[in-house]
Design an enzyme around this catalytic site. Structure first.
Site, PDB file in Angstrom:
ATOM      1  N   HIS A 138       3.428   1.400   0.822  1.00  0.00           N
ATOM      2  CA  HIS A 138       4.388   1.776  -0.215  1.00  0.00           C
ATOM      3  C   HIS A 138       5.668   0.976  -0.028  1.00  0.00           C
ATOM      4  O   HIS A 138       5.970   0.490   1.066  1.00  0.00           O
ATOM      5  CB  HIS A 138       4.699   3.270  -0.133  1.00  0.00           C
TER       6      HIS A 138
ATOM      7  N   GLU B  27       8.806   1.855   0.176  1.00  0.00           N
ATOM      8  CA  GLU B  27       9.742   2.362   1.182  1.00  0.00           C
ATOM      9  C   GLU B  27       9.282   2.033   2.594  1.00  0.00           C
ATOM     10  O   GLU B  27      10.092   1.634   3.441  1.00  0.00           O
ATOM     11  CB  GLU B  27       9.903   3.890   1.058  1.00  0.00           C
TER      12      GLU B  27
ATOM     13  N   CYS C 230       7.540   9.730  -2.382  1.00  0.00           N
ATOM     14  CA  CYS C 230       6.379  10.601  -2.201  1.00  0.00           C
ATOM     15  C   CYS C 230       6.487  11.302  -0.838  1.00  0.00           C
ATOM     16  O   CYS C 230       7.401  11.016  -0.066  1.00  0.00           O
ATOM     17  CB  CYS C 230       5.098   9.766  -2.282  1.00  0.00           C
TER      18      CYS C 230
ATOM     19  N   CYS D 167       6.535   8.770   2.204  1.00  0.00           N
ATOM     20  CA  CYS D 167       7.757   7.981   2.282  1.00  0.00           C
ATOM     21  C   CYS D 167       8.964   8.854   2.619  1.00  0.00           C
ATOM     22  O   CYS D 167       9.834   8.445   3.392  1.00  0.00           O
ATOM     23  CB  CYS D 167       7.969   7.211   0.987  1.00  0.00           C
TER      24      CYS D 167
END
Length: 151
Positions: free
Chosen positions: A53, A55, A83, A86
């Protein structure tokens, strides 16, 4: 804040890189002392791993840059509300401030579904600023899913 808009625009640029790769267009940057020290965008499909992801990629780069896992004086800018994974990484990295663009009503963990960033039982809480350039951030997601439907 004008500074938040400027840095969110950089996160949007990262999200556009993800879109070019046919990835979910989420972008992230990490700022220390008004300098970008970490950048990332979603690369789950490209790298065949759910952990890639925006992040997470930016946190890895920022940690390498400063040589520490604690990012205690940094601000993370991300185009979409983090999410659960993260948000957990943000808390564990001790990032004190997160700025995000659009809400994530299905998986957001800065208040939409859960509020991991401000869970009082954790040893670290995060100041959150939401809605910075939200229309542009959300628009990239809408464009991506529209393109996916047309395929």
């Amino acid at each position: 804040m004008e500074k938040d808009d400027k840095f969110m625009q950089e996160a949007i640029n990262e999200a556009r890189l993800a879109l070019e790769k046919n990835e979910v267009p989420i972008g992230c940057i990490i700022v220390f002392d008004d300098t970008i020290i970490g950048r990332g965008h979603n690369e789950n499909k490209t790298k065949a791993c759910a952990l890639n992801h925006a992040e997470i990629n930016a946190i890895k780069q920022a940690s390498e840059h400063i040589g520490d896992w604690r990012l205690e004086e940094c601000t993370l800018y991300v185009t979409i509300e983090p999410c659960p994974m993260c948000a957990g990484a943000i808390v564990m990295s001790r990032i004190p401030r997160v700025v995000y663009g659009a809400k994530n009503p299905k998986a957001g963990c800065a208040g939409s579904v859960l509020d991991i960033l401000n869970e009082p039982r954790f040893n670290h809480r995060v100041e959150v600023t939401e809605g910075v350039l939200a229309m542009e951030c959300g628009g990239l997601m809408s464009e991506f899913f529209r393109l996916m439907r047309d395929v």
